[in-house]
Design a protein around this motif. Sequence first.
Motif, mmCIF file in Angstrom:
data_model
loop_
_atom_site.group_PDB
_atom_site.id
_atom_site.type_symbol
_atom_site.label_atom_id
_atom_site.label_comp_id
_atom_site.label_asym_id
_atom_site.label_seq_id
_atom_site.Cartn_x
_atom_site.Cartn_y
_atom_site.Cartn_z
ATOM 1 N N ASN A 120 -27.805 105.888 -80.004
ATOM 2 C CA ASN A 120 -27.037 106.292 -81.198
ATOM 3 C C ASN A 120 -25.620 106.699 -80.846
ATOM 4 O OD1 ASN A 120 -29.007 105.776 -83.132
ATOM 5 N ND2 ASN A 120 -29.933 107.796 -82.922
ATOM 6 N N TYR A 121 -25.452 107.324 -79.681
ATOM 7 C CA TYR A 121 -24.112 107.691 -79.233
ATOM 8 C C TYR A 121 -23.250 106.441 -79.062
ATOM 9 C CZ TYR A 121 -20.230 109.033 -76.279
ATOM 10 O OH TYR A 121 -18.949 109.193 -75.788
ATOM 11 N N LEU A 122 -23.794 105.426 -78.388
ATOM 12 C CA LEU A 122 -23.026 104.191 -78.164
ATOM 13 C C LEU A 122 -22.727 103.477 -79.481
ATOM 14 C CD1 LEU A 122 -24.657 102.668 -74.940
ATOM 15 C CD2 LEU A 122 -22.407 103.762 -75.150
ATOM 16 N N LEU A 123 -23.697 103.431 -80.386
ATOM 17 C CA LEU A 123 -23.461 102.783 -81.684
ATOM 18 C C LEU A 123 -22.290 103.433 -82.408
ATOM 19 C CD1 LEU A 123 -26.838 101.963 -83.490
ATOM 20 C CD2 LEU A 123 -25.166 100.359 -82.553
ATOM 21 N N ALA A 124 -22.197 104.758 -82.322
ATOM 22 C CA ALA A 124 -21.159 105.499 -83.051
ATOM 23 C C ALA A 124 -19.815 105.485 -82.338
ATOM 24 C CB ALA A 124 -21.612 106.943 -83.266
ATOM 25 N N ASN A 125 -19.840 105.374 -81.006
ATOM 26 C CA ASN A 125 -18.612 105.616 -80.240
ATOM 27 C C ASN A 125 -18.115 104.451 -79.398
ATOM 28 O OD1 ASN A 125 -18.165 108.656 -80.696
ATOM 29 N ND2 ASN A 125 -20.327 108.549 -80.088
ATOM 30 N N ASN A 126 -18.905 103.397 -79.285
ATOM 31 C CA ASN A 126 -18.508 102.269 -78.430
ATOM 32 C C ASN A 126 -18.504 101.005 -79.293
ATOM 33 O OD1 ASN A 126 -18.980 99.921 -76.586
ATOM 34 N ND2 ASN A 126 -18.885 101.505 -75.001
ATOM 35 N N GLN A 127 -17.304 100.529 -79.623
ATOM 36 C CA GLN A 127 -17.169 99.392 -80.534
ATOM 37 C C GLN A 127 -17.844 98.137 -79.985
ATOM 38 O OE1 GLN A 127 -16.156 99.320 -83.656
ATOM 39 N NE2 GLN A 127 -16.611 97.137 -83.760
ATOM 40 N N ALA A 128 -17.775 97.934 -78.678
ATOM 41 C CA ALA A 128 -18.399 96.751 -78.070
ATOM 42 C C ALA A 128 -19.914 96.796 -78.252
ATOM 43 C CB ALA A 128 -18.040 96.674 -76.585
ATOM 44 N N PHE A 129 -20.511 97.973 -78.069
ATOM 45 C CA PHE A 129 -21.966 98.088 -78.238
ATOM 46 C C PHE A 129 -22.340 97.891 -79.705
ATOM 47 C CE2 PHE A 129 -26.057 100.345 -78.634
ATOM 48 C CZ PHE A 129 -26.754 99.715 -77.611
ATOM 49 N N HIS A 130 -21.543 98.438 -80.587
ATOM 50 C CA HIS A 130 -21.788 98.249 -82.026
ATOM 51 C C HIS A 130 -21.755 96.766 -82.384
ATOM 52 C CE1 HIS A 130 -21.006 98.332 -86.389
ATOM 53 N NE2 HIS A 130 -21.651 99.482 -86.374
ATOM 54 N N GLN A 131 -20.768 96.053 -81.863
ATOM 55 C CA GLN A 131 -20.650 94.615 -82.142
ATOM 56 C C GLN A 131 -21.819 93.841 -81.519
ATOM 57 O OE1 GLN A 131 -17.163 92.727 -80.481
ATOM 58 N NE2 GLN A 131 -17.260 91.027 -81.931
ATOM 59 N N PHE A 132 -22.172 94.199 -80.293
ATOM 60 C CA PHE A 132 -23.322 93.581 -79.637
ATOM 61 C C PHE A 132 -24.582 93.736 -80.488
ATOM 62 C CE2 PHE A 132 -27.080 95.179 -77.258
ATOM 63 C CZ PHE A 132 -27.585 93.971 -76.806
ATOM 64 N N TYR A 133 -24.853 94.956 -80.938
ATOM 65 C CA TYR A 133 -26.087 95.226 -81.674
ATOM 66 C C TYR A 133 -26.091 94.509 -83.028
ATOM 67 C CZ TYR A 133 -29.968 97.835 -83.704
ATOM 68 O OH TYR A 133 -31.161 98.182 -84.295
ATOM 69 N N TYR A 134 -24.964 94.524 -83.719
ATOM 70 C CA TYR A 134 -24.866 93.834 -85.009
ATOM 71 C C TYR A 134 -25.144 92.332 -84.838
ATOM 72 C CZ TYR A 134 -22.939 91.902 -89.305
ATOM 73 O OH TYR A 134 -22.776 91.204 -90.491
ATOM 74 N N ASN A 135 -24.492 91.720 -83.872
ATOM 75 C CA ASN A 135 -24.659 90.274 -83.662
ATOM 76 C C ASN A 135 -26.069 89.936 -83.173
ATOM 77 O OD1 ASN A 135 -22.045 89.748 -84.468
ATOM 78 N ND2 ASN A 135 -21.205 89.824 -82.405
ATOM 79 N N LEU A 136 -26.634 90.812 -82.350
ATOM 80 C CA LEU A 136 -28.009 90.619 -81.875
ATOM 81 C C LEU A 136 -28.996 90.642 -83.042
ATOM 82 C CD1 LEU A 136 -30.051 90.650 -79.378
ATOM 83 C CD2 LEU A 136 -30.169 93.113 -79.823
ATOM 84 N N ILE A 137 -28.895 91.646 -83.888
ATOM 85 C CA ILE A 137 -29.821 91.787 -85.019
ATOM 86 C C ILE A 137 -29.668 90.613 -85.979
ATOM 87 C CG2 ILE A 137 -30.361 93.184 -87.054
ATOM 88 C CD1 ILE A 137 -31.451 94.306 -84.399
ATOM 89 N N GLU A 138 -28.434 90.196 -86.219
ATOM 90 C CA GLU A 138 -28.192 89.040 -87.093
ATOM 91 C C GLU A 138 -28.902 87.800 -86.542
ATOM 92 O OE1 GLU A 138 -24.153 87.123 -87.379
ATOM 93 O OE2 GLU A 138 -24.221 88.112 -89.342
ATOM 94 N N ARG A 139 -28.786 87.580 -85.239
ATOM 95 C CA ARG A 139 -29.435 86.420 -84.622
ATOM 96 C C ARG A 139 -30.963 86.537 -84.697
ATOM 97 N NH1 ARG A 139 -29.012 84.581 -78.325
ATOM 98 N NH2 ARG A 139 -30.672 86.109 -78.143
ATOM 99 N N GLN A 140 -31.484 87.747 -84.466
ATOM 100 C CA GLN A 140 -32.933 87.947 -84.504
ATOM 101 C C GLN A 140 -33.500 87.710 -85.905
ATOM 102 O OE1 GLN A 140 -33.415 87.739 -81.046
ATOM 103 N NE2 GLN A 140 -35.255 88.792 -81.731
ATOM 104 N N ILE A 141 -32.778 88.121 -86.923
ATOM 105 C CA ILE A 141 -33.237 87.904 -88.304
ATOM 106 C C ILE A 141 -33.351 86.411 -88.581
ATOM 107 C CG2 ILE A 141 -32.557 88.106 -90.743
ATOM 108 C CD1 ILE A 141 -31.403 90.903 -89.970
ATOM 109 N N ILE A 142 -32.371 85.642 -88.127
ATOM 110 C CA ILE A 142 -32.396 84.185 -88.306
ATOM 111 C C ILE A 142 -33.601 83.583 -87.586
ATOM 112 C CG2 ILE A 142 -31.184 82.036 -87.712
ATOM 113 C CD1 ILE A 142 -28.537 83.681 -88.153
ATOM 114 N N LEU A 143 -33.841 84.012 -86.340
ATOM 115 C CA LEU A 143 -34.967 83.484 -85.563
ATOM 116 C C LEU A 143 -36.306 83.829 -86.203
ATOM 117 C CD1 LEU A 143 -33.766 84.265 -81.914
ATOM 118 C CD2 LEU A 143 -33.949 82.013 -82.986
#
Length: 198
Positions: A120-143
């Motif tokens: 949760n700390y990284l999601l709130a404070n690290n833009q790269a991790f936030h972008q990684f997680y968003y793009n990962l979840i988007e891909r997983q939903i499609i799969l």
Amino acid sequence: MKTQNNNSAFLDYLRHFINDSDKHLEQSLTEIANHFKILSLKKNQFLVDENQVCRYFCYVESGILQHAILVDDEEKTTYLAMRNSVTSSLNSFLNTIPSRKSIKALVDCQLWVIDLESFNYLLANNQAFHQFYYNLIERQIILIDDYRIDLLTLTPEERYKKLLVTEPKLLQEVPLHYLASFLGISNRHMSRIRKNSH
């Protein structure tokens, strides 16, 4: 916390999901890596047991993790997390509730894991991790969407042939009965399909 044990594969995996025009990217990646630690699981050890809270979100550096549920005392495989992928019992991890499934090492595994507070700390404070997680979840939903449609529209033979094309590593590395369960096919039918496909 052991974080610098050759994390290049993990960092390369993160980069696939992140816009590399960010001039602070390497600094952000270092911060992400510093919040993960190494967890080794021996064959048949559990990352999480059914009805226990999943404590980690993890990157699989090596090995195979089986997601499974018990239905009438029969184990059903719902997902197989291979090397160079991320996994968790996500609802359990994010909401600290008992997991509806178990996650077990099918072979010895080396994982990079992060707990919920650091996540949760990284999601709130690290833009790269936030972008990684968003793009990962988007891909997983499609799969997941494609997988559910395949279960309803493809024959067992067609599902197997699609797996041959899209996930050849699964067929090489995962025992037949786990694949059969994952594809919703009986072991006997799976053996027949495999024999007829060669």
